[in-house]
Scaffold this active site. Structure first.
Site, short mmCIF file in Angstrom:
data_model
loop_
_atom_site.label_atom_id
_atom_site.label_comp_id
_atom_site.label_asym_id
_atom_site.label_seq_id
_atom_site.Cartn_x
_atom_site.Cartn_y
_atom_site.Cartn_z
N SER A 37 -4.45 16.81 34.82
CA SER A 37 -5.03 15.63 35.65
C SER A 37 -3.97 15.10 36.48
CB SER A 37 -5.72 14.80 34.92
OG SER A 37 -5.01 14.12 34.07
N GLY A 74 -7.60 17.59 31.96
CA GLY A 74 -7.75 18.03 30.61
C GLY A 74 -7.16 19.19 30.04
N ASN A 103 -1.63 16.58 26.76
CA ASN A 103 -3.04 16.89 25.99
C ASN A 103 -2.67 17.51 24.54
OD1 ASN A 103 -5.14 15.63 27.58
ND2 ASN A 103 -4.69 17.35 29.13
N ASP A 184 -8.79 1.24 36.66
CA ASP A 184 -8.93 1.65 35.24
C ASP A 184 -7.77 1.37 34.20
OD1 ASP A 184 -7.50 4.05 35.58
OD2 ASP A 184 -9.00 5.23 35.36
N HIS A 187 -4.83 5.75 35.61
CA HIS A 187 -4.50 6.84 36.19
C HIS A 187 -3.33 6.51 37.11
CE1 HIS A 187 -7.92 8.85 34.61
NE2 HIS A 187 -7.26 9.94 34.81
#
Length: 209
Positions: A37, A74, A103, A184, A187
């Site tokens: 991402s 992801g 990840n 948020d 990111h």
């Protein structure tokens, strides 16, 4: 903040190919960005992502390359390894920028498996005579020094073994800065994308002939 940033990568499961700036037919060599991402422009317009900024810089400087973005939100190194052969066949890149591993670290996956996956991706890229650029990541210290040091060493060991251009932490100067993340708080936002490009460009530029 770094832990929260990595955590969001595991829930970004929207799969897509952003084939940035690649014409349907082109005789130019291709720079393939292959990541998660962080390279897939998650949460922002795709055209504002650092990979598209890279494509624009290549174009503005009249460099004889096209840029393709095969990053998937992801993604793990295992997932990347399974996808890479098709991407190499499709784009036949001259340069492959590998940005994977965060990840794996978030999930506490064995670093030996992560290293093996990344090594196979480097080897596969080399088999088609592509140059490889390796983008490294850090994980937060709460995983324990043994794991965090082992995670960090994966990238360093592979870059030394294969003599690949290497950026130890390509989010340097971004992670933990509230003005460079989305609402948020996780990111990288639009403003951060140019910084990511500046982190990558000095290592990538010498390969673009």
């Amino acid at each position: 903040m770094m832990f929260r940033f990595l955590k969001i990568l595991s829930v970004c499961t929207t799969l897509f190919f952003a084939h940035a700036a690649v014409a349907e037919t082109t005789s130019k060599p291709v720079i393939l960005v292959f990541g998660d991402s962080l390279s897939a422009a998650y949460g922002i317009p795709k055209e504002k992502g650092w990979v598209n900024l890279l494509a624009q810089r290549v174009k503005d400087n009249q460099l004889p390359y096209e840029v393709a973005n095969a990053s998937v939100s992801g993604e793990t190194t295992a997932g990347g390894l399974s996808r890479l052969p098709a991407a190499l066949q499709q784009f036949k890149p001259s340069i492959v920028v590998i940005e994977l591993g965060a990840n794996d670290g978030l999930r506490g996956l064995p670093t030996d498996a992560m290293k093996n996956n990344l090594e196979k991706m480097i080897q596969a890229s080399r088999q088609i005579s592509a140059q490889v650029v390796l983008l490294g990541m850090f994980i937060p210290p709460n995983y324990g020094p043994k794991y965090t040091n082992g995670f960090k060493a994966v990238y360093l060991d592979l870059s030394e073994k294969y003599k690949t251009p290497f950026i130890p932490f390509f989010l340097d100067g971004i992670s933990g800065h509230s003005d460079l993340v989305l609402e948020d708080g996780l990111h990288p936002n639009v403003n951060a994308q140019a910084k990511i490009l500046e982190n990558v460009w000095p290592t990538l530029k010498p390969l673009i002939k």
